[in-house]
Design a protein around this motif. Structure first.
Motif, PDB file in Angstrom:
ATOM      1  N   ALA B  72       0.848  -1.194   0.000  1.00  6.27           N
ATOM      2  CA  ALA B  72       0.000   0.000   0.000  1.00  6.27           C
ATOM      3  C   ALA B  72       0.883   1.243   0.000  1.00  6.27           C
ATOM      4  CB  ALA B  72      -0.899  -0.020   1.225  1.00  6.27           C
ATOM      5  N   ALA B  73       0.236   2.391  -0.153  1.00  2.00           N
ATOM      6  CA  ALA B  73       0.994   3.646  -0.174  1.00  2.00           C
ATOM      7  C   ALA B  73       1.803   3.811   1.113  1.00  2.00           C
ATOM      8  CB  ALA B  73       0.043   4.818  -0.360  1.00  2.00           C
ATOM      9  N   GLN B  74       1.260   3.249   2.231  1.00  4.51           N
ATOM     10  CA  GLN B  74       1.959   3.355   3.514  1.00  4.51           C
ATOM     11  C   GLN B  74       3.299   2.623   3.501  1.00  4.51           C
ATOM     12  OE1 GLN B  74      -1.173   2.453   3.118  1.00  4.51           O
ATOM     13  NE2 GLN B  74      -2.518   3.357   4.627  1.00  4.51           N
ATOM     14  N   ASP B  75       3.470   1.716   2.524  1.00  2.00           N
ATOM     15  CA  ASP B  75       4.697   0.912   2.485  1.00  2.00           C
ATOM     16  C   ASP B  75       5.733   1.484   1.529  1.00  2.00           C
ATOM     17  OD1 ASP B  75       3.321  -0.889   4.148  1.00  2.00           O
ATOM     18  OD2 ASP B  75       2.407  -1.832   2.408  1.00  2.00           O
ATOM     19  N   THR B  76       5.509   2.730   1.082  1.00  2.00           N
ATOM     20  CA  THR B  76       6.416   3.318   0.081  1.00  2.00           C
ATOM     21  C   THR B  76       7.859   3.334   0.565  1.00  2.00           C
ATOM     22  OG1 THR B  76       4.575   4.703  -0.543  1.00  2.00           O
ATOM     23  CG2 THR B  76       6.696   5.295  -1.466  1.00  2.00           C
ATOM     24  N   TRP B  77       8.041   3.398   1.881  1.00  2.00           N
ATOM     25  CA  TRP B  77       9.414   3.446   2.411  1.00  2.00           C
ATOM     26  C   TRP B  77      10.236   2.233   1.981  1.00  2.00           C
ATOM     27  CZ3 TRP B  77      10.822  -0.331   6.115  1.00  2.00           C
ATOM     28  CH2 TRP B  77       9.759  -1.095   6.603  1.00  2.00           C
ATOM     29  N   LEU B  78       9.548   1.124   1.658  1.00  2.00           N
ATOM     30  CA  LEU B  78      10.269  -0.073   1.229  1.00  2.00           C
ATOM     31  C   LEU B  78      10.988   0.150  -0.101  1.00  2.00           C
ATOM     32  CD1 LEU B  78       7.578  -2.675   2.161  1.00  2.00           C
ATOM     33  CD2 LEU B  78       9.824  -2.454   3.216  1.00  2.00           C
ATOM     34  N   LEU B  79      10.528   1.174  -0.833  1.00  2.00           N
ATOM     35  CA  LEU B  79      11.157   1.520  -2.101  1.00  2.00           C
ATOM     36  C   LEU B  79      12.650   1.754  -1.909  1.00  2.00           C
ATOM     37  CD1 LEU B  79      10.016   1.963  -4.944  1.00  2.00           C
ATOM     38  CD2 LEU B  79       9.987   4.395  -4.463  1.00  2.00           C
ATOM     39  N   PHE B  80      12.990   2.271  -0.713  1.00  2.00           N
ATOM     40  CA  PHE B  80      14.398   2.499  -0.386  1.00  2.00           C
ATOM     41  C   PHE B  80      15.215   1.237  -0.615  1.00  2.00           C
ATOM     42  CE2 PHE B  80      17.714   1.941   2.781  1.00  2.00           C
ATOM     43  CZ  PHE B  80      18.547   3.013   2.489  1.00  2.00           C
ATOM     44  N   PHE B  81      14.663   0.089  -0.137  1.00  2.00           N
ATOM     45  CA  PHE B  81      15.407  -1.166  -0.262  1.00  2.00           C
ATOM     46  C   PHE B  81      15.433  -1.624  -1.709  1.00  2.00           C
ATOM     47  CE2 PHE B  81      13.899  -1.101   4.105  1.00  2.00           C
ATOM     48  CZ  PHE B  81      15.115  -1.158   4.744  1.00  2.00           C
ATOM     49  N   LEU B 328      25.711  -5.784  -0.493  1.00  2.00           N
ATOM     50  CA  LEU B 328      24.537  -6.391  -1.115  1.00  2.00           C
ATOM     51  C   LEU B 328      23.873  -7.364  -0.150  1.00  2.00           C
ATOM     52  CD1 LEU B 328      22.754  -6.838  -3.575  1.00  2.00           C
ATOM     53  CD2 LEU B 328      24.375  -8.554  -4.372  1.00  2.00           C
ATOM     54  N   LEU B 329      24.686  -8.173   0.511  1.00  2.00           N
ATOM     55  CA  LEU B 329      24.156  -9.157   1.455  1.00  2.00           C
ATOM     56  C   LEU B 329      23.450  -8.455   2.612  1.00  2.00           C
ATOM     57  CD1 LEU B 329      24.306 -12.253   1.589  1.00  2.00           C
ATOM     58  CD2 LEU B 329      26.128 -11.986   3.279  1.00  2.00           C
ATOM     59  N   LEU B 330      24.118  -7.421   3.143  1.00  2.00           N
ATOM     60  CA  LEU B 330      23.511  -6.653   4.231  1.00  2.00           C
ATOM     61  C   LEU B 330      22.169  -6.082   3.784  1.00  2.00           C
ATOM     62  CD1 LEU B 330      24.217  -5.475   7.108  1.00  2.00           C
ATOM     63  CD2 LEU B 330      24.830  -3.392   5.900  1.00  2.00           C
ATOM     64  N   GLY B 331      22.168  -5.524   2.571  1.00  2.00           N
ATOM     65  CA  GLY B 331      20.931  -4.961   2.031  1.00  2.00           C
ATOM     66  C   GLY B 331      19.845  -6.005   1.915  1.00  2.00           C
ATOM     67  N   PHE B 337      14.002  -8.489   6.235  1.00  2.00           N
ATOM     68  CA  PHE B 337      13.399  -8.143   7.517  1.00  2.00           C
ATOM     69  C   PHE B 337      12.301  -7.092   7.315  1.00  2.00           C
ATOM     70  CE2 PHE B 337      13.336  -5.486  11.344  1.00  2.00           C
ATOM     71  CZ  PHE B 337      12.979  -6.455  12.270  1.00  2.00           C
ATOM     72  N   ALA B 338      12.611  -6.059   6.505  1.00  2.00           N
ATOM     73  CA  ALA B 338      11.650  -4.971   6.305  1.00  2.00           C
ATOM     74  C   ALA B 338      10.385  -5.474   5.611  1.00  2.00           C
ATOM     75  CB  ALA B 338      12.293  -3.853   5.483  1.00  2.00           C
ATOM     76  N   PHE B 339      10.566  -6.289   4.540  1.00  2.00           N
ATOM     77  CA  PHE B 339       9.395  -6.762   3.803  1.00  2.00           C
ATOM     78  C   PHE B 339       8.552  -7.710   4.648  1.00  2.00           C
ATOM     79  CE2 PHE B 339      11.520  -5.023   0.140  1.00  2.00           C
ATOM     80  CZ  PHE B 339      10.467  -4.610  -0.647  1.00  2.00           C
ATOM     81  N   SER B 340       9.215  -8.488   5.521  1.00  2.00           N
ATOM     82  CA  SER B 340       8.426  -9.409   6.340  1.00  2.00           C
ATOM     83  C   SER B 340       7.714  -8.668   7.472  1.00  2.00           C
ATOM     84  CB  SER B 340       9.321 -10.511   6.912  1.00  2.00           C
ATOM     85  OG  SER B 340      10.284  -9.930   7.758  1.00  2.00           O
TER      86      SER B 340
END
Lengths: 195, 467
Positions: B72-81, B328-331, B337-340
């Motif tokens: 959802a729009a609330q999850d836009t922050w995941l775009l960072f990853f 890359l691995l850290l990311g 973690f963020a997506f879950s």
């Protein structure tokens, strides 16, 4: 086999150098691509045209004027679609229209029921309920439709009835009123009750 | 000369290239993988996954569907990853394999080499024929060929941009737009035709200039690669000095110039690694073909590191690859973690407008509004529970579980009352929203506000005296 003809500045031709030299470091004097220069010239032409159209000739209204015009259009639409909320007969008419009443019931059951209860009977059904009975003849803030509309619209802040107009707007507030009025008869008794 | 760009003449005008056809294993592999990528691009909006297109960035509804996973729009922050992950992946792959992306996967190369250049090849013939046609005076035959070519170019550009729009509005909506008058959806119409015009210009005329002058990735190469990065290079130790077959003491390179003729950016790979090289491997195939004909070992031009080309050994594990790989691995770990942590619902509680609290004859009352958004594509039932409440409290609103339709939003009051006898001042409590299946719960801490408890007691005593 075909071979590419060498471009004019092929392997033999050294690019021209600028005259200066700093610590033996020289700078090439090569022309930028023409298409690249054309984007620059185009941007300059665009800037002049933009400045002329917006700032000098006023061919396009300013952003502020455009926003004002859009707001005026919104206001006009709102006014055109709003109803006369002082017209009691209109509200009574709405209260006999099942579409309005059903829509009002939906809103009532999501926003009003915690205080006035799903039966609309409030304190009459349960003395510990927060809101008063909306089905009896006793009214605290006026029992005519236009007075009731004002109560829904502006709330009774001291008692905790919120102003619903900013939340649900005129249409839904009218529908809720139609739903409440569907429990009453036009010309019924109204007893004014002290708060 | 490596100090000048081949495709720009010294007067600034454009020098057009007519790259010859390269045939060989890399050309074939590149063509097949490019067709695969094009098919994926064209098909993704057609494949439904979980009731939505496989990739559907629904701007209007602010819902983003990726292979059945909805954000959802609330999850836009995941775009960072997403963005930083692409960045680190590109760093890592570049440090190892150089410009693999440019030659094999970049849309510019994929569409240009395998769609637009194919159209040109089909209509105008090979490099010799194309240059001859360019020099020929305009006549009915030339005009017809050119007109058909440019029509096909524009048609292909339109197809690409229409499908691009479908990623954002979905195909049924796109079909609706296409059948309506342009004025009805003028913004979409303008977007598609301006974008198609830009693509047409790019693929018909601009071509390698984008890679050489505009694309920043090529410019970053010098910062991302080193002597052990895989690049396309010429083995000067084997090839030099150049000379026709049979020349005594000559190297393996017979100076046939085939590698230059096939280059789509007009460089001579024998000058070493250059900014313009997009790693398309055409020169490898060209050289291998010649070497096969004259029975010499293949690989005079090959995928190798600069170290390997000068007789050294390529080191794959080195500080740079460890660092980029580590990042890359850290990311990936943080992104996992963020997506879950994305919850299938969103919940907010705020005070109703009006006074902060109400003091009644028996009770102190606080009024809240609770907003729940069901982000799932299916209906869900939610229970609202309160924790950390003192004795003497009661609640109206949210006494029963509420069921929300797919992606529905509910705003409803939650009203809390505490018996005056039990009231000892403001306190904090927790509101929890959980789905009926208890697969997740969201909690927020809220303050119950009220008057100073002493004032309330004095008020009570006052009332008793007056009785």
């Amino acid at each position: 086999m075909n071979s590419q003809p060498q471009p004019p500045h092929g392997p033999e031709a050294e690019p021209a150098l600028r005259p200066h030299s700093y610590d033996g470091i020289r700078e090439y004097d090569q022309r930028l691509p023409n298409w690249w220069l054309n984007t620059l010239y185009g941007a300059i032409v665009f800037w002049i045209a933009y400045w002329f159209v917006y700032m000098i000739a006023g061919l396009v209204p300013s952003d502020g004027a455009q926003v004002d015009a859009a707001m005026a259009r919104i206001e006009a639409t709102k006014m055109a679609s709003s109803i006369d909320v002082t017209n009691d007969d209109k509200f009574w008419e709405m209260s006999t229209n099942p579409v309005f009443v059903e829509a009002g019931k939906q809103t009532y059951n999501s926003l009003c029921f915690p205080c006035h209860l799903a039966s609309l009977r409030g304190k009459s059904e349960n003395p510990t309920a927060i809101g008063p009975d909306l089905t009896d003849t006793a009214w605290i803030h006026g029992g005519t439709p236009k007075e009731m509309y004002v109560t829904i619209k502006n709330g009774v802040i001291a008692k905790g009835m919120p102003a619903w107009d900013p939340v649900i707007g005129q249409k839904k507030a009218s529908e809720v009123l139609a739903y409440i009025l569907s429990y009453h008869k036009k010309g019924g008794t109204i007893t004014l009750q002290a708060p | 000369m490596v100090d000048s760009v081949t495709t720009i003449n010294s007067d600034g005008s454009r020098y057009f290239l007519y790259p010859a056809d390269a045939r060989g294993r890399f050309s074939l592999a590149r063509r097949l993988s490019a067709y695969g990528l094009i098919v994926v691009y064209l098909l993704l909006p057609w494949i439904p996954v979980g009731g939505h297109p496989a990739v559907f960035i629904d701007i209007a509804e602010r819902r983003f569907h990726f292979l059945g996973y909805t954000l959802a729009a609330q999850d836009t922050w995941l775009l960072f990853f997403g963005v930083s992950g692409l960045g680190f992946a590109l760093f890592f792959l570049t440090a190892l394999f150089g410009r693999l992306w440019c030659g094999w996967a970049c849309p510019q190369t994929v569409f240009l080499d395998h769609v637009f250049r194919r159209i040109e090849r089909w209509l105008e013939g090979d490099a010799v024929a194309r240059r001859a046609l360019q020099l020929a005076p305009m006549g009915p035959s030339k005009f017809a060929r050119r007109a058909v070519k440019h029509l096909l170019y524009f048609f292909a550009s339109l197809l690409i941009t229409h499908l691009f729009l479908a990623y954002f509005v979905s195909l049924p909506e796109l079909w609706l737009f296409m059948r309506a008058a342009p004025g009805e959806h003028w913004a979409a119409f303008l977007f598609v035709f301006i974008a198609a015009g830009l693509l047409y210009f790019n693929f018909a005329w601009f071509r390698e200039q984008l890679c050489i002058v505009i694309c920043p990735y090529g410019r970053l190469q010098s910062a991302l690669t080193d002597d052990h990065t895989l690049v396309i290079g010429y083995d000067a130790r084997r090839g030099e000095p150049r000379g026709r077959a049979g020349t005594p003491a000559a190297g393996a390179c017979i100076a046939c110039n085939r590698c230059v003729q096939v280059c789509p950016t007009g460089i001579d790979i024998r000058h070493g690694l250059q900014l313009e090289c997009i790693g398309c491997a055409a020169c490898i195939d060209a050289c291998d073909e010649v070497m096969t004909k004259i029975h010499r070992p293949l690989g005079l031009v090959r995928y190798d590191s600069l170290a390997g080309l000068t007789g050294g050994v390529t080191r794959w594990v080195r500080p740079r690859t460890i660092l980029y790989g580590g990042l890359l691995l850290l990311g990936i770990i943080v992104a996992t973690f963020a997506f879950s942590s994305v919850q299938p619902a969103n919940f907010l509680i705020y005070r109703m407008s009006g006074a902060a609290y109400f003091v009644g004859a028996e009770e102190v009352r606080d009024q809240f509004m609770v907003r729940i958004v069901n982000k799932r594509p299916t209906p869900a039932t939610f229970t609202v529970s309160l924790e950390g409440l003192p004795a003497g409290m009661r609640q109206t609103g949210f006494l029963a579980p509420v069921t929300l339709a797919a992606q529905e939003e509910l705003v409803s009051p939650l009203i809390l009352l505490i018996d005056r006898k039990y009231y000892h001042g403001a306190f904090k409590f927790t509101v929890k929203v959980a789905d009926a299946a208890r697969t997740f719960s969201l909690a927020r801490s809220v303050e119950f506000m009220g008057p100073d408890a002493n004032l309330l007691t004095e008020d009570d005593h006052e009332k008793h005296r007056h009785r």
